[in-house]
Enzyme design. Structure first.
Site, PDB file in Angstrom:
ATOM      1  N   TRP A 102       0.836  -1.216   0.000  1.00  0.00           N
ATOM      2  CA  TRP A 102       0.000   0.000   0.000  1.00  0.00           C
ATOM      3  C   TRP A 102       0.860   1.251   0.000  1.00  0.00           C
ATOM      4  O   TRP A 102       0.535   2.236  -0.670  1.00  0.00           O
ATOM      5  CB  TRP A 102      -0.971  -0.009   1.182  1.00  0.00           C
ATOM      6  N   ASP A 172      -1.869   6.639   6.094  1.00  0.00           N
ATOM      7  CA  ASP A 172      -2.894   5.681   5.692  1.00  0.00           C
ATOM      8  C   ASP A 172      -3.140   4.793   6.913  1.00  0.00           C
ATOM      9  O   ASP A 172      -2.307   3.961   7.259  1.00  0.00           O
ATOM     10  CB  ASP A 172      -2.377   4.862   4.495  1.00  0.00           C
ATOM     11  N   LYS A 196     -11.888  -2.212   6.947  1.00  0.00           N
ATOM     12  CA  LYS A 196     -11.012  -3.029   7.791  1.00  0.00           C
ATOM     13  C   LYS A 196     -11.494  -2.989   9.237  1.00  0.00           C
ATOM     14  O   LYS A 196     -11.725  -4.014   9.845  1.00  0.00           O
ATOM     15  CB  LYS A 196      -9.559  -2.553   7.708  1.00  0.00           C
TER      16      LYS A 196
HETATM   17  C1  PLP Z   1      -7.066  -2.281   2.215  1.00  0.00           C
HETATM   18  C2  PLP Z   1      -6.079  -1.198   2.272  1.00  0.00           C
HETATM   19  C3  PLP Z   1      -6.011  -0.224   1.266  1.00  0.00           C
HETATM   20  C4  PLP Z   1      -6.897  -0.236   0.038  1.00  0.00           C
HETATM   21  O1  PLP Z   1      -8.152   0.201   0.369  1.00  0.00           O
HETATM   22  P1  PLP Z   1      -9.292   0.422  -0.750  1.00  0.00           P
HETATM   23  O2  PLP Z   1     -10.397   0.971   0.088  1.00  0.00           O
HETATM   24  O3  PLP Z   1      -9.576  -0.890  -1.355  1.00  0.00           O
HETATM   25  O4  PLP Z   1      -8.775   1.404  -1.731  1.00  0.00           O
HETATM   26  C5  PLP Z   1      -5.084   0.782   1.404  1.00  0.00           C
HETATM   27  N1  PLP Z   1      -4.258   0.831   2.468  1.00  0.00           N
HETATM   28  C6  PLP Z   1      -4.290  -0.092   3.449  1.00  0.00           C
HETATM   29  C7  PLP Z   1      -3.349   0.014   4.603  1.00  0.00           C
HETATM   30  C8  PLP Z   1      -5.208  -1.135   3.379  1.00  0.00           C
HETATM   31  O5  PLP Z   1      -5.246  -2.054   4.355  1.00  0.00           O
END
Ligand code: PLP
Length: 359
Positions: A102, A172, A196
C-alpha cells in the site's frame, strides 16, 4: 445463522450489533416508513445521522476544531492520488516511507504530482520490519506513512517526527484506525477505508487539518478538492449513506465499551496471546521482527513444509474462517480487528495447539 469466526483482512468482521442495526435500517430507518437506502441524503434524519457520525469520530479521537472529518468515496486508493494532488505542488518534495504494497501504491501516485523522496524501505526483506532510520529531506511538504501494513503484519509503534517544522505527517490508517490511541496533532491528514476496522466498503474516512490546504495552486477537479467536501460537509455529491450508517453504529459500539483507550488494551491482550502461542508452538513461526508486529494482522507460517491447505481445512471445520495468508507472504494471517472477540482468538489458539498434538 451459522456461528463462525471471520479472520478476513478486509472487508472484515463487524460487531453483531452493527450488522443487526444496519439490516434493520435497510427495512425502516427511525420510524420514517422508509428504508435508509431509499431516503434522500438531504432529509433531516440522514443529515442528523451523518453529523452524529462526525461527532463520534471527533469524540473518540479527541479531535480539536481545527480538524475536519470527511466521508468520501473511492477507497484509500483514491487518497493515494488525492493527497499529493492537494498537498504536493509541482516541483515540491514529499517524504514517503515504503513499508509494503500500500505504501508503494501511494508512492507511485505521488510521483505523478511532485518529487517523492523514499526515505526508508523494508522491501529488501519482504517488508517484515519497520525501517526506522529515515533519510528525511529538509524541505519536504509532508511525511507519508502506512501506520499498519495489512498484508505484511507490521505496524508503526511510535510515529516519526518530520524534519522540518512546517511539515506534518500524512498516514494511511485503513487497517488500524480506532484500534489504539495516537496524538492527532502530529498529523496533517489521515485517511482510512472503512472496510477493515469500522464498517463496510464504500466510505473512506478522511481527517484533515484545514490549514494545510493553502499551499498548492494547481487546478484540481472540484470533486477531487478536499475544500469542496469540507465546505459541503461531505454532501457535495450523494454520500454512501448505508456505509456511513454502519460506521456510525460501529463507533457507537466502540464508545459504549469505553472508547479507543479500552479497545487498545483489549487489542494488545488479544495480539499478545496469539503471538505467544505462535512462539511457543513447535509448528509455527512469525516472519515479522518482534518490535514491529501488528496488533491487527498477524501473519504466521509453518516451520516445516507441512500442508497448508490441510491446516486451513482443519480450522474451517472448527468454524475458523479466512485464515489463508496473503499471496506475497504465504502461510496464514489472522486479522483480529476491533470486532474480533477474544473468544475467537482463544478458539484459534486451541486449534493450533490441537493441531500440534496431531504431529
Ligand atoms: C485495504 C487497504 C487499502 C486499500 O483500500 P481500498 O479501500 O480498497 O482502496 C489501502 N491501504 C491499506 C493500509 C489497506 O489495508
Amino acid at each position: 445463522m451459522k456461528s463462525i469466526y471471520n479472520f478476513s483482512a478486509g472487508p472484515a468482521i463487524l460487531h453483531p450489533s452493527v450488522v443487526k442495526a444496519t439490516s434493520d435500517a435497510t427495512i425502516e430507518f427511525q420510524d420514517t416508513g422508509m428504508g435508509l437506502m431509499e431516503m434522500s441524503h438531504r432529509s433531516q434524519p440522514v443529515v442528523d445521522m451523518v453529523s452524529e457520525t462526525d461527532n463520534l469520530v471527533r469524540k473518540l479521537l479527541k479531535l480539536p476544531d481545527s480538524y475536519k472529518v470527511l466521508f468520501l468515496q473511492g477507497g484509500a486508493s483514491l487518497q493515494f492520488c488525492m493527497v499529493p494532488m492537494n498537498l504536493l505542488g509541482k516541483g515540491q518534495v514529499a517524504d514517503y516511507t515504503n513499508t509494503g504494497t500500500w505504501s508503494q501504491k501511494a508512492i507511485n501516485e505521488a510521483m505523478i504530482y511532485g518529487k517523492v523522496n523514499v526515505i526508508s524501505s523494508s522491501k529488501d526483506s519482504n517488508y517484515n520490519y519497520i525501517p526506522k532510520e529515515l533519510n528525511q529531506s529538509d524541505n519536504s511538504q509532508y511525511l507519508h506513512l502506512t501506520s499498519n501494513n495489512t498484508i505484511f503484519g507490521t505496524q508503526w509503534n511510535s510515529f516519526p517526527t518530520p524534519a522540518s517544522k512546517e511539515s506534518y505527517l500524512v498516514a494511511d490508517m485503513s487497517s488500524d484506525i480506532f484500534s489504539r490511541e495516537f496524538d492527532i496533532r502530529d498529523f496533517g491528514l489521515i485517511y482510512a477505508g472503512a472496510q477493515k476496522n469500522i464498517g463496510p466498503a464504500g466510505v473512506t474516512l478522511v481527517i484533515i487539518r484545514e490549514s494545510i490546504l493553502q499551499s498548492v495552486t494547481r487546478d484540481i477537479p472540484t470533486m477531487m478538492q478536499y475544500q469542496t467536501h469540507i465546505n459541503k460537509e461531505s454532501m457535495f455529491n450523494t454520500p454512501p449513506v448505508m456505509s456511513i450508517y454502519a460506521v456510525n453504529q460501529s463507533l457507537h459500539w466502540l464508545d459504549s465499551i469505553g472508547g479507543v483507550s479500552n479497545m487498545e488494551v483489549n487489542n494488545k491482550r488479544k495480539a499478545k496471546k496469539l503471538y505467544d502461542e505462535i512462539e511457543r508452538n513447535s509448528l509455527f513461526n512469525c516472519p515479522v521482527h518482534e518490535d514491529d508486529r501488528s496488533i491487527m494482522n498477524v501473519p504466521f507460517v509453518f516451520n516445516d513444509e507441512l500442508d497448508e491447505a490441510n491446516f486451513l481445512d482443519y480450522c474451517a471445520d472448527r468454524g475458523l474462517y479466512t485464515l489463508k495468508g496473503h499471496r506475497s507472504v504465504g502461510g496464514f494471517r489472522a486479522s483480529i480487528y476491533n470486532a474480533m472477540p477474544e473468544e475467537g482468538v482463544d478458539a484459534l489458539i486451541d486449534a493450533m495447539q490441537d493441531y500440534e498434538k496431531k504431529f
